[in-house]
Write an enzyme that holds these catalytic residues in place. Structure first.
Site, PDB file in Angstrom:
ATOM      1  N   ARG A   4       0.820  -1.216   0.000  1.00  0.00           N
ATOM      2  CA  ARG A   4       0.000   0.000   0.000  1.00  0.00           C
ATOM      3  C   ARG A   4       0.855   1.267   0.000  1.00  0.00           C
ATOM      4  O   ARG A   4       0.496   2.264   0.630  1.00  0.00           O
ATOM      5  CB  ARG A   4      -0.947   0.033   1.207  1.00  0.00           C
ATOM      6  CG  ARG A   4      -1.912  -1.116   1.284  1.00  0.00           C
ATOM      7  CD  ARG A   4      -3.166  -0.803   0.474  1.00  0.00           C
ATOM      8  NE  ARG A   4      -4.179  -1.801   0.691  1.00  0.00           N
ATOM      9  CZ  ARG A   4      -5.325  -1.584   1.311  1.00  0.00           C
ATOM     10  NH1 ARG A   4      -5.613  -0.406   1.780  1.00  0.00           N
ATOM     11  NH2 ARG A   4      -6.201  -2.570   1.456  1.00  0.00           N
ATOM     12  N   TYR A  46     -15.161 -11.343   0.263  1.00  0.00           N
ATOM     13  CA  TYR A  46     -15.821 -10.072  -0.086  1.00  0.00           C
ATOM     14  C   TYR A  46     -17.108 -10.312  -0.860  1.00  0.00           C
ATOM     15  O   TYR A  46     -18.129  -9.677  -0.619  1.00  0.00           O
ATOM     16  CB  TYR A  46     -14.880  -9.170  -0.890  1.00  0.00           C
ATOM     17  CG  TYR A  46     -13.838  -8.499  -0.033  1.00  0.00           C
ATOM     18  CD1 TYR A  46     -14.165  -7.393   0.754  1.00  0.00           C
ATOM     19  CD2 TYR A  46     -12.532  -8.965   0.018  1.00  0.00           C
ATOM     20  CE1 TYR A  46     -13.216  -6.776   1.554  1.00  0.00           C
ATOM     21  CE2 TYR A  46     -11.571  -8.354   0.813  1.00  0.00           C
ATOM     22  CZ  TYR A  46     -11.914  -7.261   1.582  1.00  0.00           C
ATOM     23  OH  TYR A  46     -10.977  -6.655   2.380  1.00  0.00           O
ATOM     24  N   ARG A  60      -6.665  12.484  -5.051  1.00  0.00           N
ATOM     25  CA  ARG A  60      -7.977  11.942  -4.648  1.00  0.00           C
ATOM     26  C   ARG A  60      -9.029  13.018  -4.376  1.00  0.00           C
ATOM     27  O   ARG A  60     -10.220  12.723  -4.351  1.00  0.00           O
ATOM     28  CB  ARG A  60      -7.812  11.045  -3.434  1.00  0.00           C
ATOM     29  CG  ARG A  60      -7.429   9.625  -3.765  1.00  0.00           C
ATOM     30  CD  ARG A  60      -8.621   8.781  -4.210  1.00  0.00           C
ATOM     31  NE  ARG A  60      -9.338   8.257  -3.060  1.00  0.00           N
ATOM     32  CZ  ARG A  60     -10.547   8.605  -2.695  1.00  0.00           C
ATOM     33  NH1 ARG A  60     -11.212   9.505  -3.382  1.00  0.00           N
ATOM     34  NH2 ARG A  60     -11.118   8.065  -1.632  1.00  0.00           N
ATOM     35  N   ASP A  66      -6.908  -2.211  -7.083  1.00  0.00           N
ATOM     36  CA  ASP A  66      -7.379  -2.855  -5.862  1.00  0.00           C
ATOM     37  C   ASP A  66      -7.742  -4.289  -6.198  1.00  0.00           C
ATOM     38  O   ASP A  66      -8.105  -4.587  -7.341  1.00  0.00           O
ATOM     39  CB  ASP A  66      -8.607  -2.127  -5.298  1.00  0.00           C
ATOM     40  CG  ASP A  66      -8.886  -2.581  -3.876  1.00  0.00           C
ATOM     41  OD1 ASP A  66      -8.309  -2.008  -2.945  1.00  0.00           O
ATOM     42  OD2 ASP A  66      -9.651  -3.552  -3.690  1.00  0.00           O
ATOM     43  N   ARG A  91      -3.280   6.869   1.194  1.00  0.00           N
ATOM     44  CA  ARG A  91      -3.709   8.050   1.946  1.00  0.00           C
ATOM     45  C   ARG A  91      -2.665   8.675   2.861  1.00  0.00           C
ATOM     46  O   ARG A  91      -2.804   9.827   3.255  1.00  0.00           O
ATOM     47  CB  ARG A  91      -4.916   7.672   2.800  1.00  0.00           C
ATOM     48  CG  ARG A  91      -6.194   7.647   2.007  1.00  0.00           C
ATOM     49  CD  ARG A  91      -7.333   7.612   2.980  1.00  0.00           C
ATOM     50  NE  ARG A  91      -8.587   7.355   2.287  1.00  0.00           N
ATOM     51  CZ  ARG A  91      -9.637   6.799   2.874  1.00  0.00           C
ATOM     52  NH1 ARG A  91      -9.561   6.426   4.129  1.00  0.00           N
ATOM     53  NH2 ARG A  91     -10.735   6.627   2.191  1.00  0.00           N
TER      54      ARG A  91
HETATM   55  O1  1CP Z   1       0.227   0.716  -3.209  1.00  0.00           O
HETATM   56  C1  1CP Z   1      -0.285  -0.410  -3.280  1.00  0.00           C
HETATM   57  O2  1CP Z   1      -0.014  -1.338  -2.497  1.00  0.00           O
HETATM   58  C2  1CP Z   1      -1.177  -0.718  -4.472  1.00  0.00           C
HETATM   59  C3  1CP Z   1      -2.565  -0.551  -4.318  1.00  0.00           C
HETATM   60  C4  1CP Z   1      -3.468  -1.432  -3.500  1.00  0.00           C
HETATM   61  C5  1CP Z   1      -3.424  -2.802  -3.221  1.00  0.00           C
HETATM   62  C6  1CP Z   1      -2.319  -3.786  -3.537  1.00  0.00           C
HETATM   63  C7  1CP Z   1      -4.670  -0.944  -2.954  1.00  0.00           C
HETATM   64  C8  1CP Z   1      -5.102   0.439  -3.035  1.00  0.00           C
HETATM   65  N1  1CP Z   1      -5.359  -1.989  -2.418  1.00  0.00           N
HETATM   66  C9  1CP Z   1      -4.615  -3.139  -2.541  1.00  0.00           C
HETATM   67  C10 1CP Z   1      -4.965  -4.489  -2.138  1.00  0.00           C
HETATM   68  C11 1CP Z   1      -6.120  -4.709  -1.235  1.00  0.00           C
HETATM   69  N2  1CP Z   1      -7.362  -4.119  -1.252  1.00  0.00           N
HETATM   70  C12 1CP Z   1      -6.144  -5.711  -0.237  1.00  0.00           C
HETATM   71  C13 1CP Z   1      -5.017  -6.676   0.031  1.00  0.00           C
HETATM   72  C14 1CP Z   1      -3.950  -6.083   0.867  1.00  0.00           C
HETATM   73  C15 1CP Z   1      -4.278  -5.852   2.318  1.00  0.00           C
HETATM   74  O3  1CP Z   1      -4.608  -6.826   3.020  1.00  0.00           O
HETATM   75  O4  1CP Z   1      -4.150  -4.701   2.736  1.00  0.00           O
HETATM   76  C16 1CP Z   1      -7.401  -5.677   0.379  1.00  0.00           C
HETATM   77  C17 1CP Z   1      -7.905  -6.558   1.494  1.00  0.00           C
HETATM   78  C18 1CP Z   1      -8.163  -4.660  -0.269  1.00  0.00           C
HETATM   79  C19 1CP Z   1      -9.578  -4.279  -0.015  1.00  0.00           C
HETATM   80  C20 1CP Z   1      -9.739  -2.856   0.318  1.00  0.00           C
HETATM   81  N3  1CP Z   1      -9.419  -1.830  -0.536  1.00  0.00           N
HETATM   82  C21 1CP Z   1     -10.233  -2.269   1.495  1.00  0.00           C
HETATM   83  C22 1CP Z   1     -10.834  -3.006   2.684  1.00  0.00           C
HETATM   84  C23 1CP Z   1      -9.924  -3.594   3.650  1.00  0.00           C
HETATM   85  C24 1CP Z   1     -10.761  -4.367   4.649  1.00  0.00           C
HETATM   86  O5  1CP Z   1     -10.517  -4.178   5.841  1.00  0.00           O
HETATM   87  O6  1CP Z   1     -11.649  -5.158   4.237  1.00  0.00           O
HETATM   88  C25 1CP Z   1     -10.191  -0.863   1.344  1.00  0.00           C
HETATM   89  C26 1CP Z   1     -10.612   0.188   2.314  1.00  0.00           C
HETATM   90  C27 1CP Z   1      -9.666  -0.613   0.052  1.00  0.00           C
HETATM   91  C28 1CP Z   1      -9.466   0.709  -0.583  1.00  0.00           C
HETATM   92  C29 1CP Z   1      -8.127   1.038  -1.049  1.00  0.00           C
HETATM   93  N4  1CP Z   1      -7.342   0.237  -1.862  1.00  0.00           N
HETATM   94  C30 1CP Z   1      -6.178   0.890  -2.151  1.00  0.00           C
HETATM   95  C31 1CP Z   1      -6.226   2.179  -1.507  1.00  0.00           C
HETATM   96  C32 1CP Z   1      -5.155   3.223  -1.604  1.00  0.00           C
HETATM   97  C33 1CP Z   1      -7.435   2.253  -0.821  1.00  0.00           C
HETATM   98  C34 1CP Z   1      -7.963   3.444  -0.057  1.00  0.00           C
HETATM   99  C35 1CP Z   1      -8.819   4.190  -0.981  1.00  0.00           C
HETATM  100  C36 1CP Z   1      -8.846   5.649  -0.783  1.00  0.00           C
HETATM  101  O7  1CP Z   1      -9.725   6.076  -0.040  1.00  0.00           O
HETATM  102  O8  1CP Z   1      -8.071   6.395  -1.414  1.00  0.00           O
END
Ligand code: 1CP
Length: 339
Positions: free
Chosen positions: A23, A147, A36, A72, A27
């Site tokens: 990640r 999910y 964003r 994502d 943010r």
């Molecule tokens: O920089 C990076 O790593 C690349 C981008 C990336 C990746 C690899 C994002 C951007 N998401 C992910 C993978 C992801 N998404 C996972 C696997 C990794 C982990 O366990 O953290 C999971 C579970 C998600 C699902 C997800 N996406 C959630 C929910 C988490 C949960 O508790 O269920 C959320 C809130 C997101 C949104 C998201 N994805 C990525 C970003 C930067 C964001 C935030 C969005 C924003 O508001 O800008």
């Protein structure tokens, strides 16, 4: 091209330990928040110029050794017929979750180069612009299934497990569907130019080792064997330290670890057969610079016998992290062993 990350993936000797952060675009970076302000999250993922821009931000700010495609794990769900929304407050919400076997009939196989062409386009822009390897990714079938069934994030995955234990044939049909589509999706990313892929199994730690072997592992194995060593594969099975030997049976080239396992124990258990990635607790970045340096050194010392080591956090960087602290961590990894 800085190929330190790829060398470590292959278990080759490197001058220093490569580092990237899960990640790393997100943010916690003011530059990301600025982008964003004008665009919602899904639109950002689907706009190649913008997705490429935020992918590049951490490369310049942190000086990490690899980039990860900005997207994502849930992005491929929309063309499958899943009605997906990212709510600012609640995270992902699926408005038409899978709750019974007949719900599977409305799922559609995706054609990644067509319906997800923005992903390949983002990859093509990035490979022209960056001088570190680009990592592509997908969610692992179990994590994606949670999910789809829960309809969003979950604490105990009771709805997913209800289907799994009450109608296992329906659950396994869903797993087959996700697996086949994930293979096509990852292959399309590889064809577009990513140098490695990571499979995110964020919620598989909710399963017992027995159920992991039965309901999750065979599907990850199928994906990894379909990739057939075209590029190195990293398997991140969060919270699975108690079943590391099973996780290693995935066939991944690199096993990503969270902080709940001592890295030297992981090296011993894996007996040098695969490279490892990890495993700093993301909350260490809330500590002092001295603490960060000390904990980075502990991990680098512990990983010495590994076939290859890529430094990373044990889970995604938290939004409240100061970018300065992430820079300190990357510097500490790069300067380790230099006085
Ligand atoms: O920089 C990076 O790593 C690349 C981008 C990336 C990746 C690899 C994002 C951007 N998401 C992910 C993978 C992801 N998404 C996972 C696997 C990794 C982990 O366990 O953290 C999971 C579970 C998600 C699902 C997800 N996406 C959630 C929910 C988490 C949960 O508790 O269920 C959320 C809130 C997101 C949104 C998201 N994805 C990525 C970003 C930067 C964001 C935030 C969005 C924003 O508001 O800008």
């Amino acid at each position: 091209m800085n190929d330190t990350f790829l060398k470590a993936c292959r278990g080759e000797k490197t001058e220093y330990t490569p580092v990237w952060i899960m990640r790393q675009a997100g943010r916690y970076l003011p530059q990301y928040r600025k982008v964003r302000e004008n665009v919602d999250f899904l639109t950002l993922c689907k706009t190649p110029e913008l997705a490429a821009e935020v992918t590049i931000q951490p490369l310049e700010i942190l000086k990490v050794d690899a980039a990860i495609l900005f997207s994502d794990i849930l992005v491929p769900l929309e063309p499958m017929g899943i009605d997906l929304e990212f709510s600012e407050a609640k995270g992902p919400i699926i408005h038409n979750p899978i709750r019974k076997e007949s719900d599977l009939d409305r799922l559609r196989n995706i054609i990644p180069d067509d319906e997800l062409s923005f992903v390949a386009e983002t990859i093509k822009i990035l490979t022209q612009k960056i001088n570190v390897p680009l990592i592509g990714f997908a969610g692992a079938p179990f994590t994606i299934a949670t999910y789809m069934i829960e309809g969003g994030s979950s604490k105990n995955f009771s709805k997913a497990k209800t289907i799994m234990y009450q109608t296992p044939q329906a659950f396994l049909r869903l797993m087959d569907f996700i697996t086949d589509n994930t293979i096509n999706y990852l292959i399309s990313q590889i064809n577009a130019g990513v140098s490695a892929v990571q499979i995110f199994d964020s919620w598989v730690g909710a399963l017992s080792p027995y159920d992991f072997s039965r309901y999750a592992l065979p599907y990850v194995q199928k994906i990894i064997s379909a990739i057939n060593h075209k590029v190195p594969v990293i398997y991140f099975a969060f919270n699975s330290g108690s079943m590391l030997e099973l996780v290693a049976k995935s066939g991944a080239d690199i096993i990503a670890l969270d902080w709940r396992i001592e890295i030297s124990d992981a090296v011993n258990k894996l007996s040098g057969s695969v490279a490892i990635q990890g495993n700093l607790d993301p909350c260490i970045l809330f500590g002092t610079d001295e603490l960060i340096k000390e904990r980075v050194s502990l991990i680098l010392n512990g990983a010495k016998g590994a076939k290859g080591h890529i430094f990373n956090l044990g889970h995604g960087i938290l939004p409240e992290t100061s970018p300065e602290k992430a820079i300190r961590m990357v510097d500490a990894v790069h300067n380790y062993g230099k006085s």
